[in-house]
Design a protein around this motif. Structure first.
Motif, PDB file in Angstrom:
ATOM      1  N   SER A   1      10.475  -3.188   4.198  1.00 25.73           N
ATOM      2  CA  SER A   1      10.354  -3.242   2.740  1.00 25.73           C
ATOM      3  C   SER A   1      11.325  -4.252   2.141  1.00 25.73           C
ATOM      4  O   SER A   1      10.971  -5.035   1.244  1.00 25.73           O
ATOM      5  CB  SER A   1      10.606  -1.854   2.136  1.00 25.73           C
TER       6      SER A   1
ATOM      7  N   GLY B   1      -0.495   4.958   2.612  1.00 26.42           N
ATOM      8  CA  GLY B   1      -0.125   3.919   1.662  1.00 26.42           C
ATOM      9  C   GLY B   1       1.358   3.876   1.357  1.00 26.42           C
ATOM     10  O   GLY B   1       1.756   3.389   0.289  1.00 26.42           O
TER      11      GLY B   1
ATOM     12  N   PHE C   1       3.762   2.093   2.841  1.00 21.97           N
ATOM     13  CA  PHE C   1       4.137   0.683   2.768  1.00 21.97           C
ATOM     14  C   PHE C   1       3.370  -0.010   1.646  1.00 21.97           C
ATOM     15  O   PHE C   1       2.174   0.235   1.456  1.00 21.97           O
ATOM     16  CB  PHE C   1       3.787  -0.029   4.077  1.00 21.97           C
ATOM     17  N   SER C   2       4.036  -0.885   0.943  1.00 21.31           N
ATOM     18  CA  SER C   2       3.307  -1.798   0.060  1.00 21.31           C
ATOM     19  C   SER C   2       2.592  -2.816   0.942  1.00 21.31           C
ATOM     20  O   SER C   2       2.903  -2.952   2.133  1.00 21.31           O
ATOM     21  CB  SER C   2       4.283  -2.512  -0.878  1.00 21.31           C
ATOM     22  N   SER C   3       1.638  -3.526   0.394  1.00 18.21           N
ATOM     23  CA  SER C   3       0.911  -4.510   1.199  1.00 18.21           C
ATOM     24  C   SER C   3       1.851  -5.590   1.724  1.00 18.21           C
ATOM     25  O   SER C   3       1.731  -6.041   2.868  1.00 18.21           O
ATOM     26  CB  SER C   3      -0.210  -5.143   0.373  1.00 18.21           C
ATOM     27  N   ALA C   4       2.822  -5.973   0.905  1.00 23.04           N
ATOM     28  CA  ALA C   4       3.784  -6.992   1.334  1.00 23.04           C
ATOM     29  C   ALA C   4       4.671  -6.465   2.458  1.00 23.04           C
ATOM     30  O   ALA C   4       4.966  -7.176   3.430  1.00 23.04           O
ATOM     31  CB  ALA C   4       4.636  -7.438   0.152  1.00 23.04           C
ATOM     32  N   ALA C   5       5.100  -5.207   2.348  1.00 18.41           N
ATOM     33  CA  ALA C   5       5.950  -4.616   3.382  1.00 18.41           C
ATOM     34  C   ALA C   5       5.172  -4.434   4.681  1.00 18.41           C
ATOM     35  O   ALA C   5       5.713  -4.641   5.774  1.00 18.41           O
ATOM     36  CB  ALA C   5       6.503  -3.280   2.903  1.00 18.41           C
TER      37      ALA C   5
END
Length: 311
Positions: free
Chosen positions: A79, A160, A162-166
């Motif tokens: 993250s 979900g 994790f964020s998409s970026a993470a």
């Protein structure tokens, strides 16, 4: 009462307060807040004695808890890596929360494999605990660590959290590990194993939790900040990449966690345990309750070296 008798009584009272129930020193002999090398060794031995004699279920569950804690380290690192992308000091910002899982482990007294490259080995080196007993601890704790890491990776890969970026950053970290040459990972693992086992030695030299937290944070922060690798974090990352469908299981494990495991073990046992052991007098807090194992017992049988084990 003579002054000599009074002095003996005072010494006995002081010794009672300055030693733990195990017999390990709770305060330094020369300076109360500073332990000598031999006193640190005795404190390490007391910890090792608990680990070697612990039931299988307790070791495994403690290792499992440590694996879950390492999931926090993996989660925060991925993250923060995503959050720091594009920043000049990203290499120093991304690892800021990496030590959190290790703080949980050290303060919570969970069992972590890389810790056990120091503590039980100290008993085996002096032949008061057998090699099979040490290997038993290693296998059980490592199994618990990896199970916890795998469960954590599965949850992160299929929810979900994790964020998409993470999530992208986590895959990139794992892929980078797999693409790193095998022997480079071994040597990176050696330095990380050196750091962790050395941290455990130093952790037995401090007397309060605040000092332990600071020590753990500073030492563990250097692992990701310098591009080194820890087996349980690397395994969790590799399994996450597998669960994400980016790599096959065998490739991910053989090319990433396996060489790190070899390096961590060598770094902990050779660079720290043997060197620190060599500068001590090998005194035990409960010397009268121990015996030296025969070569056969030491190599092939499960013994803790306690006198009662022979009864």
């Amino acid at each position: 009462m003579s002054s000599r008798d009074q002095g003996r009584d005072d010494s006995a009272v002081r010794d009672t307060f300055d030693r733990a129930r195990s017999g390990a020193p709770a305060a330094g002999g020369a300076v109360r807040d500073r332990f000598s090398t031999d006193e640190i060794f005795q404190r390490v031995v007391a910890t090792a004695d608990e680990e070697v004699g612990a039931p299988t279920e307790r070791l495994y569950l403690s290792g499992l808890a440590a694996g879950f804690a390492i999931t926090l380290t993996f989660f925060f690192y991925a993250s923060m890596t995503a959050a720091a992308e594009g920043i000049d000091a990203a290499g120093l910002l991304a690892p800021l929360l990496y030590p959190v899982g290790f703080v949980y482990i050290i303060i919570g007294r969970y069992q972590l494999y890389t810790e056990n490259t120091l503590t039980p080995v100290t008993l085996a080196l002096t032949r008061v605990t057998s090699v099979p007993s040490v290997l038993r601890v290693w296998v059980i704790v490592l199994a618990g660590n990896l199970t916890g890491g795998a469960v954590g990776a599965f949850v992160l890969a299929n929810t979900g959290v994790f964020s998409s970026a993470a999530a992208t950053a986590a895959v990139e970290i794992g892929t980078k590990g797999v693409e790193t040459p095998w022997w480079d990972l071994v040597f990176k693992g050696m330095f990380a194993g050196w750091l962790v086992a050395g941290m455990v030695w130093l952790e037995h030299a401090v007397r309060d939790s605040i000092s332990r937290v600071v020590l753990v944070y500073l030492v563990i922060f250097t692992i990701p900040a310098t591009g080194l690798n820890h087996i349980v974090v690397s395994f969790t990352d590799a399994v996450y990449v597998v669960f994400s469908g980016e790599l096959g299981l065998l490739t991910a494990l053989v090319q990433f966690p396996l060489p790190v495991l070899v390096g961590n073990t060598l770094g902990g046992v050779v660079l720290v345990t043997l060197l620190n052991y060599g500068q001590t007098e090998h005194q035990f807090p409960d010397e009268n309750r121990r015996r030296r194992l025969s070569l056969r017992e030491w190599l092939f049988e499960r013994h803790t070296g306690r006198v009662e084990d022979a009864d």
